[in-house]
Design a protein around this motif. Structure first.
Motif, PDB file in Angstrom:
ATOM      1  N   ARG A  86       0.796  -1.211  -0.008  1.00 55.10           N
ATOM      2  CA  ARG A  86       0.113  -0.067  -0.163  1.00 55.10           C
ATOM      3  C   ARG A  86       1.060   1.304  -0.057  1.00 55.10           C
ATOM      4  NH1 ARG A  86      -2.848  -0.061   4.975  1.00 55.10           N
ATOM      5  NH2 ARG A  86      -1.210  -1.744   5.753  1.00 55.10           N
ATOM      6  N   ALA A  87       2.319   1.065  -0.296  1.00 56.13           N
ATOM      7  CA  ALA A  87       2.919   2.312  -0.422  1.00 56.13           C
ATOM      8  C   ALA A  87       2.884   3.149  -1.558  1.00 56.13           C
ATOM      9  CB  ALA A  87       4.476   1.911  -0.359  1.00 56.13           C
ATOM     10  N   ILE A  88       2.666   4.605  -1.080  1.00 55.37           N
ATOM     11  CA  ILE A  88       2.538   5.501  -2.083  1.00 55.37           C
ATOM     12  C   ILE A  88       3.585   6.182  -2.532  1.00 55.37           C
ATOM     13  CG2 ILE A  88       0.188   5.680  -1.836  1.00 55.37           C
ATOM     14  CD1 ILE A  88       0.827   8.483  -0.593  1.00 55.37           C
ATOM     15  N   GLU A  89       4.980   6.157  -2.026  1.00 53.86           N
ATOM     16  CA  GLU A  89       6.244   6.693  -2.238  1.00 53.86           C
ATOM     17  C   GLU A  89       7.145   5.767  -1.474  1.00 53.86           C
ATOM     18  OE1 GLU A  89       6.496  10.856  -0.751  1.00 53.86           O
ATOM     19  OE2 GLU A  89       8.406  10.116   0.258  1.00 53.86           O
ATOM     20  N   ILE A  90       8.045   5.413  -2.215  1.00 58.75           N
ATOM     21  CA  ILE A  90       9.122   4.382  -1.895  1.00 58.75           C
ATOM     22  C   ILE A  90      10.482   4.983  -2.306  1.00 58.75           C
ATOM     23  CG2 ILE A  90       9.985   2.192  -1.978  1.00 58.75           C
ATOM     24  CD1 ILE A  90       7.252   1.204  -3.074  1.00 58.75           C
ATOM     25  N   TYR A  91      11.527   5.077  -1.606  1.00 59.17           N
ATOM     26  CA  TYR A  91      12.969   5.115  -1.797  1.00 59.17           C
ATOM     27  C   TYR A  91      13.830   3.848  -1.296  1.00 59.17           C
ATOM     28  CZ  TYR A  91      12.078   9.981  -3.264  1.00 59.17           C
ATOM     29  OH  TYR A  91      11.811  10.999  -3.749  1.00 59.17           O
ATOM     30  N   VAL A  92      14.641   3.461  -1.945  1.00 64.84           N
ATOM     31  CA  VAL A  92      15.531   2.373  -1.777  1.00 64.84           C
ATOM     32  C   VAL A  92      16.999   2.928  -1.771  1.00 64.84           C
ATOM     33  CG1 VAL A  92      14.072   0.468  -2.572  1.00 64.84           C
ATOM     34  CG2 VAL A  92      15.849   1.236  -4.226  1.00 64.84           C
ATOM     35  N   THR A  93      17.617   2.490  -0.648  1.00 62.77           N
ATOM     36  CA  THR A  93      19.035   2.831  -0.624  1.00 62.77           C
ATOM     37  C   THR A  93      19.964   1.527  -0.859  1.00 62.77           C
ATOM     38  OG1 THR A  93      18.568   4.349   1.297  1.00 62.77           O
ATOM     39  CG2 THR A  93      20.893   3.757   0.961  1.00 62.77           C
ATOM     40  N   LEU A  94      20.853   1.544  -2.010  1.00 64.77           N
ATOM     41  CA  LEU A  94      21.428   0.244  -2.344  1.00 64.77           C
ATOM     42  C   LEU A  94      23.010   0.327  -1.596  1.00 64.77           C
ATOM     43  CD1 LEU A  94      21.170   1.048  -6.170  1.00 64.77           C
ATOM     44  CD2 LEU A  94      19.902  -0.790  -4.626  1.00 64.77           C
ATOM     45  N   PHE A  95      23.592  -0.906  -1.832  1.00 65.55           N
ATOM     46  CA  PHE A  95      24.582  -1.163  -1.087  1.00 65.55           C
ATOM     47  C   PHE A  95      25.812  -0.257  -1.545  1.00 65.55           C
ATOM     48  CE2 PHE A  95      28.802  -3.734  -1.135  1.00 65.55           C
ATOM     49  CZ  PHE A  95      28.805  -3.969  -0.032  1.00 65.55           C
ATOM     50  N   SER A  96      25.802   0.610  -2.848  1.00 63.19           N
ATOM     51  CA  SER A  96      26.546   1.533  -3.031  1.00 63.19           C
ATOM     52  C   SER A  96      26.138   2.800  -2.331  1.00 63.19           C
ATOM     53  CB  SER A  96      26.269   1.920  -4.495  1.00 63.19           C
ATOM     54  OG  SER A  96      25.185   2.239  -4.891  1.00 63.19           O
ATOM     55  N   GLU A  97      25.315   2.686  -1.237  1.00 58.15           N
ATOM     56  CA  GLU A  97      24.621   4.097  -0.763  1.00 58.15           C
ATOM     57  C   GLU A  97      24.132   5.068  -1.682  1.00 58.15           C
ATOM     58  OE1 GLU A  97      27.837   5.362   2.013  1.00 58.15           O
ATOM     59  OE2 GLU A  97      28.189   3.200   2.800  1.00 58.15           O
ATOM     60  N   GLU A  98      23.683   4.576  -2.903  1.00 59.12           N
ATOM     61  CA  GLU A  98      22.970   5.645  -3.658  1.00 59.12           C
ATOM     62  C   GLU A  98      21.610   5.320  -3.240  1.00 59.12           C
ATOM     63  OE1 GLU A  98      24.108   7.552  -5.848  1.00 59.12           O
ATOM     64  OE2 GLU A  98      25.993   6.967  -6.495  1.00 59.12           O
ATOM     65  N   ARG A  99      20.715   6.341  -3.478  1.00 55.00           N
ATOM     66  CA  ARG A  99      19.208   6.641  -3.019  1.00 55.00           C
ATOM     67  C   ARG A  99      18.326   6.640  -4.147  1.00 55.00           C
ATOM     68  NH1 ARG A  99      15.619   7.690   1.731  1.00 55.00           N
ATOM     69  NH2 ARG A  99      14.360   9.367   1.076  1.00 55.00           N
ATOM     70  N   VAL A 100      17.727   5.667  -4.744  1.00 54.76           N
ATOM     71  CA  VAL A 100      16.910   5.659  -6.100  1.00 54.76           C
ATOM     72  C   VAL A 100      15.429   5.455  -5.542  1.00 54.76           C
ATOM     73  CG1 VAL A 100      16.524   4.191  -7.988  1.00 54.76           C
ATOM     74  CG2 VAL A 100      18.749   4.185  -6.863  1.00 54.76           C
ATOM     75  N   PRO A 101      14.551   6.311  -6.375  1.00 59.50           N
ATOM     76  CA  PRO A 101      13.023   6.265  -6.086  1.00 59.50           C
ATOM     77  C   PRO A 101      12.527   4.783  -6.555  1.00 59.50           C
ATOM     78  CG  PRO A 101      13.518   7.769  -7.837  1.00 59.50           C
ATOM     79  CD  PRO A 101      14.857   7.340  -7.484  1.00 59.50           C
ATOM     80  N   ALA A 102      11.673   4.167  -6.106  1.00 57.82           N
ATOM     81  CA  ALA A 102      11.055   3.028  -6.846  1.00 57.82           C
ATOM     82  C   ALA A 102       9.539   3.242  -6.487  1.00 57.82           C
ATOM     83  CB  ALA A 102      11.435   2.016  -5.612  1.00 57.82           C
ATOM     84  N   LYS A 103       8.847   2.211  -7.152  1.00 55.06           N
ATOM     85  CA  LYS A 103       7.426   2.166  -7.191  1.00 55.06           C
ATOM     86  C   LYS A 103       6.726   0.838  -6.922  1.00 55.06           C
ATOM     87  CE  LYS A 103       6.217   2.065 -11.943  1.00 55.06           C
ATOM     88  NZ  LYS A 103       5.585   0.774 -12.022  1.00 55.06           N
ATOM     89  N   LEU A 104       5.627   0.731  -6.180  1.00 51.79           N
ATOM     90  CA  LEU A 104       5.021  -0.651  -5.992  1.00 51.79           C
ATOM     91  C   LEU A 104       4.626  -1.235  -7.222  1.00 51.79           C
ATOM     92  CD1 LEU A 104       4.126  -2.617  -3.608  1.00 51.79           C
ATOM     93  CD2 LEU A 104       2.169  -1.274  -3.473  1.00 51.79           C
ATOM     94  N   ILE A 105       5.031  -2.442  -7.417  1.00 49.17           N
ATOM     95  CA  ILE A 105       4.343  -3.267  -8.571  1.00 49.17           C
ATOM     96  C   ILE A 105       3.283  -3.875  -8.304  1.00 49.17           C
ATOM     97  CG2 ILE A 105       4.846  -5.025 -10.227  1.00 49.17           C
ATOM     98  CD1 ILE A 105       7.829  -4.541 -10.119  1.00 49.17           C
ATOM     99  N   GLY A 106       3.180  -4.581  -6.996  1.00 47.08           N
ATOM    100  CA  GLY A 106       1.953  -5.379  -6.479  1.00 47.08           C
ATOM    101  C   GLY A 106       2.265  -5.742  -5.130  1.00 47.08           C
ATOM    102  N   ASP A 107       1.225  -6.342  -4.334  1.00 44.51           N
ATOM    103  CA  ASP A 107       1.392  -6.626  -3.165  1.00 44.51           C
ATOM    104  C   ASP A 107       0.518  -7.813  -2.756  1.00 44.51           C
ATOM    105  OD1 ASP A 107      -0.730  -5.134  -2.600  1.00 44.51           O
ATOM    106  OD2 ASP A 107       0.030  -3.572  -1.638  1.00 44.51           O
ATOM    107  N   ASP A 108       0.699  -8.344  -1.663  1.00 45.04           N
ATOM    108  CA  ASP A 108      -0.124  -9.682  -1.200  1.00 45.04           C
ATOM    109  C   ASP A 108      -0.055  -9.697   0.305  1.00 45.04           C
ATOM    110  OD1 ASP A 108      -1.675 -11.876  -1.603  1.00 45.04           O
ATOM    111  OD2 ASP A 108      -0.186 -13.188  -1.272  1.00 45.04           O
ATOM    112  N   HIS A 109      -1.184  -9.349   0.947  1.00 48.47           N
ATOM    113  CA  HIS A 109      -1.039  -9.244   2.384  1.00 48.47           C
ATOM    114  C   HIS A 109      -1.101 -10.633   3.075  1.00 48.47           C
ATOM    115  CE1 HIS A 109      -5.383  -9.771   2.904  1.00 48.47           C
ATOM    116  NE2 HIS A 109      -5.613  -8.938   1.874  1.00 48.47           N
ATOM    117  N   TRP A 110      -1.803 -11.852   2.279  1.00 47.35           N
ATOM    118  CA  TRP A 110      -2.006 -12.956   2.667  1.00 47.35           C
ATOM    119  C   TRP A 110      -0.776 -13.656   3.038  1.00 47.35           C
ATOM    120  CZ3 TRP A 110      -6.785 -14.409   3.976  1.00 47.35           C
ATOM    121  CH2 TRP A 110      -8.019 -13.582   3.495  1.00 47.35           C
TER     122      TRP A 110
END
Lengths: 471, 473
Positions: A86-110
């Motif tokens: 249910r995220a509407i805003e996502i950032y990921v921080t990689l091993f290289s310490e770079e911060r990259v925007p991301a988006k939700l492709i899909g999810d499954d709470h079950w």
């Protein structure tokens, strides 16, 4: 060739040579642990998210963070639903310490899983390097084997913890309360890997790997002590496939499952009472009053012996998830043959499966009325003992605005708008839009609260928030 | 100048004399009122005995007839939903200024929830000094006095307080607000002429007790004095027609749920300034259903008269219910009803029937060895589960902590529909089957099919305790 890729290659080489040990359960020698760490770390990310949430009828954001593991070279990341769902805003921080925007492709709470996509334009533009982790087989995991957990506990930079598998078939079925994530059901369709590897908040969504540097689970629950749980990767694989197959730019990916509308209980200690052989069948403990099994003439205390001829035996709680998964993977909307025992009789019922819904549907806000709503799902209607699956229900109201002024409250179900019955959320949305377009002074709602149905008049014009407030 | 001074001195002296004379008169009057009322104040004590233990409860009471009928606030009885036969060993306690208080054996007469009073009568005939209540409403500003008892911890001493009538609050139960303070729950409110105008009523349970077991030293009426009383007009009919052991009060009902119309809702129906209620649910086969009342009907009048106004729309249903409850079974009541805005009002006439049995009126059985108490099924049990009124079964009333039934996750309010595969048709049958099964097969689990409050069915498998399961125990 890029430096990081070279370094990855070197890591894999080191892993191959470490201790020169092969086979499924290599020992955790210092060399081996260091090699696995070097191999997996570049595929582990920190995930920071913002989730939409309604409080007092208004949208607000909740921020949080967790971990994730990159699973392919297209930049897809597997994580927990309770991290990125249910995220509407996502950032990921990689091993290289770079911060990259991301988006939700899909999810499954079950299954408590979500897949997010790194923004590959950013990755290319900034020449960011990453690697992906290889998924292993959780069916091969054995109790006692060494495993390592990767993640960013408490939002700290990459952290590795180590321990061994305590149980490969842990169930939470016996807990008095079913598991949920913010009210969304979870954990029904698989058992868990239990391990003594410390897991802390923020570790969620990170990989659990074996000493061959293969991902065998997604770290999900724990308290930093020696009782921690991961979702087996074999549970995640079909979920990943289903989410990727159903995702589109317009709609997030999902896993569709079948439902029969009953609850099951293991037969242990009930065999003699029901006069049935040991290890045969599963007790149907509760039948939803609206649902496929009730429609098929099913009753509580029927014993389900087989589905389409294949036996469904559940003697112990650990065996429950597999039968639920069998039901979930039946084709949706099609007839199934259920062999049951009722009293002394054995008979066959034909039931038509329906799409599995959770208690909570997607929440939406309606700012001019000062209310947030969710659709009435079948489980909601069943739990509220409603006569039918229809309407939308109130999850929060804004003080001083039309719905609150009409004394409506959390849990009230809106059955009709100006005399027109509400079929679903989209239908409600269109009627809401119409009342706004027509600039109506007041709107008559028919509302159900517990068993009671009453009329409620919204003074839309008088109490609506000023037009500059956010919709 | 001199004469002027003398005159001033005379005037001042006169003022002083009349002032102190008035105060002396007032003090004498207060003492007179206090002495007049004191002999009619008693405490009522009973032992509440249920399956799991017993407890003594003591409340203030008032002698209301010369043959010794004592009225006491229902507060200490009803909120606990205590069944009548669990209230035992009633005593009337007569306080004494000089010696120990006297305890007299007494018999419970019943309770009247319409007036929130319960009644008890002494077993030995004697002539008593009774309070005569009068249906009078004081004017704002009138002085009021309240006489009541202090708790056991203060020797049941009588006390008097002084107050001034402030205002009347509208609502299902009329209440008078005073400025100043009143004595505790069950104390009598009088005017300056010594006429008994009302009684201090219903606060939280702890405040209503004269012997609070949690806190025997507590003097709530001293440190947190009440400021509301109920005018006698509200409960006089109950005192004039009290229940007795062989003639309990039968409360009439109409069998529908209602909601008070908010101002906006009323205007929508064209009922500006007309207190109205909307019918939210009609119970099948009830007087309302038989008369053809239906969901979403709006009631605007009762027997041709407007519904009495409350301070809030939420109070309207209670106002209607209280009005109905003060009628008699068999009486007819006519509602003026519309269904949609602009409808021509129609008249709907209902014949009142007795209210269905309440849970505390149901018979019980204690399944001692597995540690649970069941009672007969009542109307509320089926209604809350959306189940047919003809549903059979027994309902779990209580669980013994740590016993086998609780360990098997049986819960209070569970409706037991089957035991060991056999449908439960009545409490008596359940009792017999239970005893047979425990005697014949003490080591076997007891399998119950229950329906939870939310309508979910569940199989409960109670494993008998090992040591108790030995034959012969």
């Amino acid at each position: 060739m890029d430096r990081i890729v070279l370094r990855n290659l070197a890591c894999w080489l080191a892993l191959l040579m470490a201790g020169c040990q092969t086979g499924p359960y290599p020992a955790a020698t210092p060399q081996r642990v260091a090699a696995v760490t070097a191999a997996i770390s570049p595929a582990v990310v920190r995930v920071d998210i913002a989730q939409a949430h309604y409080e007092n009828g208004k949208q607000s954001l909740i921020r949080g963070n967790g971990s994730g593991v990159i699973i392919d070279q297209q930049g897809r990341i597997l994580t927990n639903y309770h991290v990125a769902g249910r995220a509407i805003e996502i950032y990921v921080t990689l091993f290289s310490e770079e911060r990259v925007p991301a988006k939700l492709i899909g999810d499954d709470h079950w299954t408590d899983l979500a897949i997010i996509q790194m923004d590959m334009d950013t990755v290319k533009k900034q020449h960011i390097q990453f690697s992906s982790a290889e998924l292993g087989n959780s069916s091969a995991v054995v109790v006692g084997q060494d495993v390592m957990a990767f993640g960013t506990p408490f939002g700290l930079a990459r952290t590795v913890t180590r321990g061994s598998v305590s149980n490969t078939d842990r169930t939470f079925f016996d807990e008095p309360k079913t598991l949920d994530i913010d009210g969304y059901e979870t954990g029904d369709f698989s058992n868990w890997i239990q391990m003594d590897v410390p897991i802390n908040p923020g570790n969620s969504g990170g990989p659990l790997v074996d000493l061959n540097a293969k991902v065998v689970g997604i770290n999900t629950r724990g308290g930093g002590q020696n009782l921690n749980f991961a979702i087996p990767i074999d549970t995640a694989k079909p979920v990943i496939a289903a989410i990727l197959a159903s995702a589109s730019p317009a709609r997030k990916g999902r896993v569709d499952r079948s439902d029969l509308g009953f609850e099951l209980l293991p037969m242990h200690q009930l065999e003699s009472y029901y006069n049935i052989d040991i290890n045969r069948g599963v007790l149907i403990d509760n039948v939803d009053h609206i649902g496929p099994y009730a429609d098929a003439g099913g009753q509580a205390q029927d014993i389900l012996l087989a589905i389409n001829g294949a036996p469904t035996n559940v003697r112990f709680p650990e065996e429950m998830a597999a039968v639920r998964q069998r039901i979930a993977s039946l084709p949706i909307g099609q007839d199934v043959q259920l062999t049951i025992k009722r009293g002394k009789e054995t008979k066959t019922l034909i039931a038509k499966t329906s799409l599995l819904q959770g208690f909570l549907g997607d929440e939406e806000g309606f700012a001019q009325w000062g209310v947030s709503l969710r659709p009435v799902t079948r489980p909601f209607a069943v739990a509220q003992q409603m006569d039918q699956v229809a309407g939308v229900w109130i999850t929060s109201v804004a003080d001083g605005e039309p719905v609150e002024r009409a004394h409506l409250q959390y849990g009230d179900v809106i059955l009709s708008v100006n005399g027109v019955p509400v079929t679903d959320m989209a239908h409600f949305q269109s009627m809401y839009d119409q009342t706004l377009a027509a600039k109506l002074d007041s709107v008559a709602l028919e509302v159900e609260r517990d068993r009671e149905v009453f009329t409620s008049i919204l003074k839309v014009k008088e109490y609506a928030p000023s037009s500059d407030s956010n919709e | 100048m001199k004469s002027m001074n003398r005159l001033m001195a005379f005037v001042v002296t006169m003022i002083l004399i009349t002032g102190s004379a008035a105060r002396a008169d007032e003090a004498a009057n207060i003492r007179k009122i206090f002495d007049l009322v004191k002999p009619s104040l008693v405490a009522v004590k009973y032992t509440w005995t249920n399956e799991l233990g017993s407890q003594e409860l003591t409340s203030a009471g008032v002698i209301v007839s010369e043959d010794g009928l004592v009225a006491f606030p229902i507060t200490i009885v009803t909120p606990l939903l205590v069944p009548n036969d669990q209230m035992q060993r009633f005593k009337i306690i007569i306080p004494s200024d000089t010696g120990d208080e006297t305890e007299i054996d007494a018999t419970f007469q019943g309770r009247d929830e319409r007036t929130s009073l319960a009644f008890v009568r002494p077993d030995s005939p004697e002539k008593w000094q009774a309070i005569k209540f009068e249906d009078l409403w004081p004017q704002t500003g009138d002085p009021l006095y309240s006489v009541g008892l202090l708790p056991k911890g203060a020797g049941y001493k009588a006390m008097i307080t002084e107050a001034v009538m402030s205002t009347r609050l509208r609502g299902p139960v009329p209440q008078m607000l005073v400025s100043g303070q009143l004595a505790g729950v069950g104390s009598i409110v009088l005017d300056a002429q010594g006429r008994a105008l009302g009684m201090v009523h219903a606060r939280s349970i702890g405040d209503a007790l004269l012997d609070n077991p949690e806190n025997p030293e507590d003097l709530p009426m001293v440190f947190n004095p009440p400021r509301l009383y109920i005018p006698a007009g509200d409960f006089l009919p109950g005192i004039e027609n009290p229940p007795s052991a062989d003639k309990p009060i039968i409360i009439p009902w109409i069998g529908c749920e209602m909601k008070g119309l908010e101002k906006e809702d009323a205007e929508y129906f064209g009922l500006k300034d007309v207190p109205s209620v909307q019918v939210d649910d009609v119970i099948p086969d009830s007087p309302a259903a038989k008369a053809g009342l239906s969901k979403l009907d709006v009631i605007t009048q009762i027997d041709g008269k407007p519904i009495e106004r409350g301070d809030l729309p939420e109070e309207l249903p209670d106002i209607v219910v209280r009005k109905i409850q003060r009628m008699n079974v068999g009486d007819k009541v006519t509602f003026t009803v519309i269904h949609d805005k602009g409808d021509t009002p129609k008249q709907v006439t209902l014949t009142l029937e007795p209210r269905p049995k309440e849970p505390q009126e149901a018979k019980r059985y204690y399944a001692r060895d597995l540690g649970f108490v069941v009672r007969e099924i009542t109307f509320v049990d089926t209604y809350r589960r959306h189940a047919a009124a003809s549903t059979t079964g027994v309902v779990v009333a209580q669980l013994r902590p740590q016993a086998a039934a609780q360990a098997a996750r049986l819960e209070p309010q569970d409706l037991i529909t089957q035991m060991n595969g056999k449908p439960v048709l009545s409490l008596d049958e359940f009792k017999k089957d239970y005893q047979d099964s425990r005697r014949d097969r003490p080591m076997d689990p007891l399998v119950l099919e229950v329906t939870k409050l939310d309508g979910k069915q569940q199989t409960i498998n109670i494993q008998p305790p090992q040591e108790d399961a030995q034959p012969g125990m």
